[in-house]
Structures are given as C-alpha cells and as structure tokens.
Design an enzyme around this catalytic site. Structure first.
Site, PDB file in Angstrom:
ATOM      1  CG  MET A 186      -1.904  -1.208   1.161  1.00 11.51           C
ATOM      2  SD  MET A 186      -3.404  -0.956   2.107  1.00 11.51           S
ATOM      3  CE  MET A 186      -2.744  -0.735   3.741  1.00 11.51           C
ATOM      4  N   GLY A 187       2.155   1.096  -0.326  1.00  9.97           N
ATOM      5  CA  GLY A 187       3.040   2.253  -0.421  1.00  9.97           C
ATOM      6  C   GLY A 187       3.530   2.725   0.936  1.00  9.97           C
TER       7      GLY A 187
ATOM      8  CG  LEU B  47       7.258   1.469  -0.848  1.00 12.71           C
ATOM      9  CD1 LEU B  47       8.035   1.214  -2.142  1.00 12.71           C
ATOM     10  CD2 LEU B  47       6.342   0.286  -0.546  1.00 12.71           C
ATOM     11  CG  HIS B  48       8.355   0.143   6.121  1.00 20.78           C
ATOM     12  ND1 HIS B  48       8.656  -1.204   6.112  1.00 20.78           N
ATOM     13  CD2 HIS B  48       7.017   0.225   6.339  1.00 20.78           C
ATOM     14  CE1 HIS B  48       7.559  -1.898   6.343  1.00 20.78           C
ATOM     15  NE2 HIS B  48       6.533  -1.059   6.470  1.00 20.78           N
TER      16      HIS B  48
ATOM     17  N   GLY C  26      11.099  -2.810   5.618  1.00 20.56           N
ATOM     18  CA  GLY C  26      10.382  -4.092   5.601  1.00 20.56           C
ATOM     19  C   GLY C  26       9.909  -4.412   4.188  1.00 20.56           C
ATOM     20  CG  HIS C  27       6.862  -1.987   2.284  1.00 23.74           C
ATOM     21  ND1 HIS C  27       6.694  -0.817   2.974  1.00 23.74           N
ATOM     22  CD2 HIS C  27       5.662  -2.631   2.339  1.00 23.74           C
ATOM     23  CE1 HIS C  27       5.442  -0.736   3.421  1.00 23.74           C
ATOM     24  NE2 HIS C  27       4.804  -1.827   3.060  1.00 23.74           N
TER      25      HIS C  27
ATOM     26  CE  LYS D  61       3.739  -4.856  11.407  1.00 25.74           C
ATOM     27  NZ  LYS D  61       2.398  -4.588  10.945  1.00 25.74           N
TER      28      LYS D  61
ATOM     29  CD  GLN E  90      -1.934  -9.096   3.945  1.00 25.77           C
ATOM     30  OE1 GLN E  90      -2.784  -8.229   4.088  1.00 25.77           O
ATOM     31  NE2 GLN E  90      -0.683  -8.800   3.638  1.00 25.77           N
TER      32      GLN E  90
ATOM     33  NE  ARG F 247      -3.086   1.203   9.575  1.00 26.52           N
ATOM     34  CZ  ARG F 247      -3.385   0.215   8.726  1.00 26.52           C
ATOM     35  NH1 ARG F 247      -2.620  -0.867   8.684  1.00 26.52           N
ATOM     36  NH2 ARG F 247      -4.442   0.305   7.941  1.00 26.52           N
TER      37      ARG F 247
HETATM   38  P1  AMP Z   1       1.423  -3.008   3.504  1.00 25.68           P
HETATM   39  O1  AMP Z   1       1.967  -1.955   2.601  1.00 25.68           O
HETATM   40  O2  AMP Z   1       1.474  -2.651   4.948  1.00 25.68           O
HETATM   41  O3  AMP Z   1       0.083  -3.537   3.046  1.00 25.68           O
HETATM   42  O4  AMP Z   1       2.408  -4.240   3.392  1.00 25.68           O
HETATM   43  C1  AMP Z   1       2.776  -4.787   2.148  1.00 25.68           C
HETATM   44  C2  AMP Z   1       3.558  -6.053   2.392  1.00 25.68           C
HETATM   45  O5  AMP Z   1       4.719  -5.746   3.165  1.00 25.68           O
HETATM   46  C3  AMP Z   1       2.777  -7.111   3.176  1.00 25.68           C
HETATM   47  O6  AMP Z   1       3.063  -8.395   2.647  1.00 25.68           O
HETATM   48  C4  AMP Z   1       3.324  -6.941   4.573  1.00 25.68           C
HETATM   49  O7  AMP Z   1       3.238  -8.135   5.343  1.00 25.68           O
HETATM   50  C5  AMP Z   1       4.771  -6.595   4.293  1.00 25.68           C
HETATM   51  N1  AMP Z   1       5.373  -5.907   5.430  1.00 25.68           N
HETATM   52  C6  AMP Z   1       4.874  -4.839   6.097  1.00 25.68           C
HETATM   53  N2  AMP Z   1       5.679  -4.515   7.137  1.00 25.68           N
HETATM   54  C7  AMP Z   1       6.711  -5.411   7.119  1.00 25.68           C
HETATM   55  C8  AMP Z   1       7.862  -5.628   7.941  1.00 25.68           C
HETATM   56  N3  AMP Z   1       8.112  -4.860   8.992  1.00 25.68           N
HETATM   57  N4  AMP Z   1       8.683  -6.636   7.628  1.00 25.68           N
HETATM   58  C9  AMP Z   1       8.426  -7.444   6.553  1.00 25.68           C
HETATM   59  N5  AMP Z   1       7.361  -7.292   5.745  1.00 25.68           N
HETATM   60  C10 AMP Z   1       6.507  -6.296   6.020  1.00 25.68           C
END
Ligand code: AMP
Length: 293
Positions: free
Chosen positions: A32-33, A35-36, A38-39, A158, A162, A196
């Site tokens: 969902m953008g 980006l950090h 983790g992404h 994380k 899901q 978040r």
């Molecule tokens: P989101 O943008 O939050 O919907 O996340 C997109 C993808 O990134 C999903 O598969 C999340 O599980 C993964 N994600 C989010 N935060 C992390 C994190 N801290 N470490 C690894 N993957 C993550």
C-alpha cells in the site's frame, strides 16, 4: 534505471503477457506504499528469487475495500515520489499503481459485485477485529494477480494471518502463483516496521516497543517451561497485562496464541505455536506476531 509506472490494469496485463512470452519470470510485491525497509526486504527477496533476468513488480495501491468505515483509509500515508525513488534504488522494473476507478469501476456502471471470501482462517484475530478486512485483501490480491500475472508473490510475516489466507486462496482457487513469506523487519528497539508507525507521537513511539516486548516475554515463558512443556494462554495473558501496566498509552485489543497452520487458538501454548498482538496507541492500531522458539 527508473521503474516503468503502469496504472491501467489492461496495460499491466498486456505488459505481463509479453514478459511471459519472453520467458522472463515475474515476481510481484503487493504493497500500500509508504515504503519502508520491511517492504524493501520483500523486494530484495523477490529479486533473489527471479534473478537478474526476471522482472520485479511492486504494486502500490491503498485498497479502500480492506478498510472498515471508521478506519484510517483517508489518513493512510501516500508518498508516491519517495516510493518511486526507493523502488528505483532497488532496481524494480515496474510499479503498478492503479487508482480506485481503474480497480473498482464496473463495466456496466454498476458496482463491483464479485468478491473473494475466505471462510476459515479469516474468522479469528484480524478477521474478528476488522470484519471487512480480509474480504478486501483477498479480492484485491486476486485482482493484482490477474493484472500482473506473477510466477511468484512475496508477502511479509508481519501480517502472518494475511499471508496464510493468501496461501489458502492460491491453493483453493488454483492460482498458478508461488507464495513466499519473508521475515518481519524491525527497528533497533524491536518495533515491527509499519507504514502506520508514522502516525505515532514521540511518546507513543517510545511505548510502542511494548508490543514486541510482550511477544518476547510470553515466548520466553513458554521456552522456559519444563514440565509440562507448555504454559496456559490464561497465564500468558495475565503476564502480558502485567507487562503492559508500564505502558499506559498502549491499549491491548487482543493477544492470541495459535497454531501456525490452522490459526486455531491454543490453550496450552508450546514451542512452535505463534503469538499475535493487536494494540492501540491513541488513534493508531498496530499489530505484530512471532513464532515461539
Ligand atoms: P502493507 O503496505 O502494509 O500492506 O504491506 C505490504 C507487504 O509488506 C505485506 O506483505 C506486509 O506483510 C509486508 N510488510 C509490512 N511490514 C513489514 C515488515 N516490517 N517486515 C516485513 N514485511 C513487512
């Protein structure tokens, strides 16, 4: 090189079809953008999987249907230029960034009336706290798969529930997509990275470490148990509440002990089971989870 930006689902499909004709493997990282790291770790995993001749697609789409009416859809951070720079730094070939009209307008002018619903794994935890959430997730991920035609899609641990639901969807509906789940990336103090986290005030940010602390301490209690080699969920919950007393800004929504495959709650918690937590800090809702042991 800058990634190619595609917003039209039809063009994305055409592009993906051509890549497949060229026999270039496609890996998709749905996000969902905002980006950090983790992404970006998922992007690196994707690259590793498809190799230098493969194509990594990052989708960036804040999907309205996975947010409940009183959730943070409007406030969700949108940082496309920054995201594009980060994708460029990782050598991402394509960013798929559709808008709501492109994703959800029905051809007859009516509403989008076909949804993907998972009825088993989505009953607990995030599913019971956020009733429309997983239906929105499975529907959008199915659509992203049909637009990007990936060989492989990478998700983060994380969002453990899901990822499990997506695996189930892929199995039950025979999507020809391999699912990879990559580990959770954390800040130095243990807080799981999340878009978040940007909502948190300085004080909330410092107390947000409580989520990981609770998970770790519960896990340690189970690992130290000898005879029997389990601790009851009730005792762990009581301990968690005690830990959280030192973090008055953290309001616990749930602490769940569950089997990693069925996601069913367990009352005698052992090594190999998982723990998930959801908590609010002010208006911010955070989740985290770990495997015990
Ligand atoms: P989101 O943008 O939050 O919907 O996340 C997109 C993808 O990134 C999903 O598969 C999340 O599980 C993964 N994600 C989010 N935060 C992390 C994190 N801290 N470490 C690894 N993957 C993550």
């Amino acid at each position: 090189m800058d990634p190619e930006i595609i917003s039209s689902p039809a063009l994305m499909q055409e592009r993906a079809r051509n890549l497949r004709l060229e026999r270039r493997p496609i890996a998709l990282v749905p996000t969902m953008g905002a980006l950090h790291e983790g992404h970006l770790s998922l992007v690196r995993e994707a690259r590793q999987r498809v190799g230098p001749d493969g194509v990594v697609i990052v989708s960036i789409y804040v999907n309205p249907t996975q947010f409940g009416p009183n959730e943070d859809f409007e406030a969700y951070p949108r940082e496309f230029d920054e995201d594009r720079r980060k994708c460029s730094g990782e050598g991402v070939e394509i960013i798929f960034a559709p808008n709501d009209r492109q994703m959800y307008a029905a051809s007859d002018g009516g509403s989008h009336s076909v949804h993907v619903v998972e009825r088993q794994l989505s009953r607990t935890m995030e599913g019971s706290s956020r009733p429309v959430h997983f239906e929105g997730v499975t529907t959008i991920v199915a659509k992203l798969f049909n637009c990007c035609l990936p060989d492989l899609a990478v998700f983060g641990a994380k969002d453990y529930q899901q990822a499990a639901i997506i695996r189930k969807m892929v199995h039950d509906l025979n999507f020809p997509v391999a699912i990879e789940v990559a580990p959770t990336w954390r800040e130095k103090d243990g807080l799981a990275m999340s878009s978040r986290n940007k909502y948190l005030s300085a004080e909330e940010r410092s107390q947000a470490t409580a989520l990981h602390k609770v998970l770790q301490q519960c896990s340690a209690m189970v690992m130290q148990a000898n005879d029997p080699q389990s601790v009851t969920a009730d005792i762990l919950l009581e301990h968690a509440r005690e830990v959280l007393r030192a973090y008055p800004l953290v309001s616990l929504e749930y602490l769940a002990f569950f089997h990693p495959d069925s996601l069913e709650a367990v009352s005698d918690v052992r090594v190999g089971h998982h723990i998930a937590i959801a908590a609010r800090l002010g208006r911010t809702r955070l989740i985290d989870n770990i495997r015990i042991g």
